[in-house]
Scaffold this active site. Structure first.
Site, PDB file in Angstrom:
ATOM      1  N   ASP A  67       3.629   2.532   8.061  1.00  0.00           N
ATOM      2  CA  ASP A  67       2.348   1.828   7.862  1.00  0.00           C
ATOM      3  C   ASP A  67       2.556   0.437   7.258  1.00  0.00           C
ATOM      4  O   ASP A  67       2.334   0.218   6.059  1.00  0.00           O
ATOM      5  CB  ASP A  67       1.401   2.642   6.979  1.00  0.00           C
ATOM      6  CG  ASP A  67       0.983   3.951   7.624  1.00  0.00           C
ATOM      7  OD1 ASP A  67       1.147   4.079   8.850  1.00  0.00           O
ATOM      8  OD2 ASP A  67       0.503   4.844   6.901  1.00  0.00           O
ATOM      9  N   ASP A 113       0.848  -1.204   0.000  1.00  0.00           N
ATOM     10  CA  ASP A 113       0.000   0.000   0.000  1.00  0.00           C
ATOM     11  C   ASP A 113       0.877   1.246   0.000  1.00  0.00           C
ATOM     12  O   ASP A 113       0.566   2.243   0.644  1.00  0.00           O
ATOM     13  CB  ASP A 113      -0.932   0.008   1.210  1.00  0.00           C
ATOM     14  CG  ASP A 113      -1.998   1.104   1.124  1.00  0.00           C
ATOM     15  OD1 ASP A 113      -2.400   1.441  -0.004  1.00  0.00           O
ATOM     16  OD2 ASP A 113      -2.400   1.621   2.178  1.00  0.00           O
ATOM     17  N   TYR A 146       1.625   9.076   0.871  1.00  0.00           N
ATOM     18  CA  TYR A 146       0.992   9.303   2.166  1.00  0.00           C
ATOM     19  C   TYR A 146       1.679   8.524   3.298  1.00  0.00           C
ATOM     20  O   TYR A 146       1.553   8.904   4.463  1.00  0.00           O
ATOM     21  CB  TYR A 146      -0.488   8.916   2.124  1.00  0.00           C
ATOM     22  CG  TYR A 146      -1.337   9.875   1.341  1.00  0.00           C
ATOM     23  CD1 TYR A 146      -2.010  10.923   1.967  1.00  0.00           C
ATOM     24  CD2 TYR A 146      -1.468   9.745  -0.045  1.00  0.00           C
ATOM     25  CE1 TYR A 146      -2.794  11.809   1.242  1.00  0.00           C
ATOM     26  CE2 TYR A 146      -2.247  10.623  -0.777  1.00  0.00           C
ATOM     27  CZ  TYR A 146      -2.902  11.659  -0.129  1.00  0.00           C
ATOM     28  OH  TYR A 146      -3.672  12.540  -0.849  1.00  0.00           O
ATOM     29  N   ASN A 147       2.334   7.419   2.982  1.00  0.00           N
ATOM     30  CA  ASN A 147       3.008   6.650   4.034  1.00  0.00           C
ATOM     31  C   ASN A 147       4.514   6.555   3.817  1.00  0.00           C
ATOM     32  O   ASN A 147       5.151   5.541   4.120  1.00  0.00           O
ATOM     33  CB  ASN A 147       2.373   5.261   4.202  1.00  0.00           C
ATOM     34  CG  ASN A 147       2.139   4.559   2.885  1.00  0.00           C
ATOM     35  OD1 ASN A 147       2.912   4.715   1.951  1.00  0.00           O
ATOM     36  ND2 ASN A 147       1.064   3.785   2.825  1.00  0.00           N
TER      37      ASN A 147
END
Length: 229
Positions: free
Chosen positions: A131, A93, A97-98
Site C-alpha cells: 500500500d 500510513d 494492516y499493510n
C-alpha cells in the site's frame, strides 16, 4: 488532486502507487514486485500459496513475547530505513494492516525457487510492506511528522505483543542516520538491484542505492541493541 473527479483521482492514485512501488523495489525494499499499470489497475506479483494471499501482520498467531515478534519488528525498522535512504520515501500510513508476512523466497526477484532448491533461509518468514499510494518523498513538508506517526503505530502494535521496542526517538534516529558507504573496491554484484520485470524504464542500477546498507548487518545491530535495553 482534490480538484479532479472521482475516477481521475483513482487513476492518479494507482499511477502514484505504481511509481512508488518501482522506487521501493529498485531500492531493495521487501515489497510486492510491480508488473504493470494501466489506468486505475495496478498489477503486481502475488504473494501467497495456492491462491491464498499471505497474511497481514495482525493475523499472525504467535505467543506473546516470542523472539519472532522481535525479528519482525527489527525487519520493519530496517525496511523503513532502506525505504528512506534508498527509495527516498516515507510510507506515511504504515501499520499491521499493510504489512504482510511470507517466506523469503516469495520476495526474491525473478521466479521463485523450486521446492527442491529451497534452503532454511528461503523459508524464513519475512515482512513485506504494501500500500504505497500515500507514500511521500523524504523532502515533503510532512514527511518527518508522518515518519514519526509510522514509528508510533508500529511500536503500539509490537508493545501489545509483549516485546521490547526502542524509544520512538531512538527508532527515528536509527532510520534517519546517514548510511556509511563502502569503499568502491568493496562493492559487488550483491548490491545491484535489477529493475522489476514489467517496468517501463530500462534495467539499471537504482541511483540511490547505498552499498553500506546491508540488511543482515542491520538486523544483527538492532537485535543486539534491544538485548542491551
Amino acid at each position: 488532486f482534490k480538484t479532479q473527479d472521482g475516477r481521475h483521482q483513482v487513476v492518479l492514485w494507482a499511477e502514484k502507487e505504481h511509481r512508488n512501488l518501482i522506487r521501493a523495489s529498485r531500492a531493495g525494499c521487501r515489497v510486492p514486485q510491480p508488473l504493470h499499470h494501466k489506468e486505475n489497475v495496478l498489477f503486481m506479483r502475488f504473494l501467497g500459496d495456492n491462491g491464498w494471499p499471505s497474511p497481514q501482520l495482525r493475523e499472525i498467531e504467535i505467543k506473546l513475547g516470542s523472539k519472532k515478534w522481535t525479528v519482525f519488528y527489527c525487519q520493519i525498522l530496517v525496511q523503513m530505513r532502506r525505504l528512506y535512504h534508498c527509495a527516498r520515501l516515507v510510507h506515511a500510513d504504515l501499520s499491521e494492516y499493510n504489512i504482510l508476512v511470507c517466506p523469503t523466497y516469495q520476495t526474491a526477484k525473478g521466479e521463485p525457487k523450486p521446492i527442491s532448491d529451497r534452503t532454511d533461509d528461503d523459508e524464513a518468514l519475512q515482512t513485506v510492506i504494501i500500500d504505497f499510494g500515500q507514500a511521500v518523498e523524504v523532502n515533503h513538508s510532512q514527511a518527518d511528522a508522518w515518519l514519526r506517526r509510522d514509528i508510533e503505530t508500529i511500536h503500539k502494535f509490537f508493545t501489545k505483543k509483549g516485546i521490547k521496542v526502542f524509544a520512538s526517538e531512538e527508532a527515528e534516529e536509527y532510520i534517519l542516520e546517514e548510511v556509511n558507504e563502502l569503499p568502491d573496491d568493496n562493492n559487488d554484484d550483491s548490491n545491484q538491484i535489477e529493475s522489476p520485470k514489467g517496468d517501463d524504464e530500462p534495467a539499471k542500477e537504482w541511483r540511490h542505492l547505498k552499498a553500506g546498507l546491508i540488511d543482515e548487518e542491520e538486523m544483527e545491530l538492532l537485535i543486539s541493541k534491544l538485548g542491551r535495553c
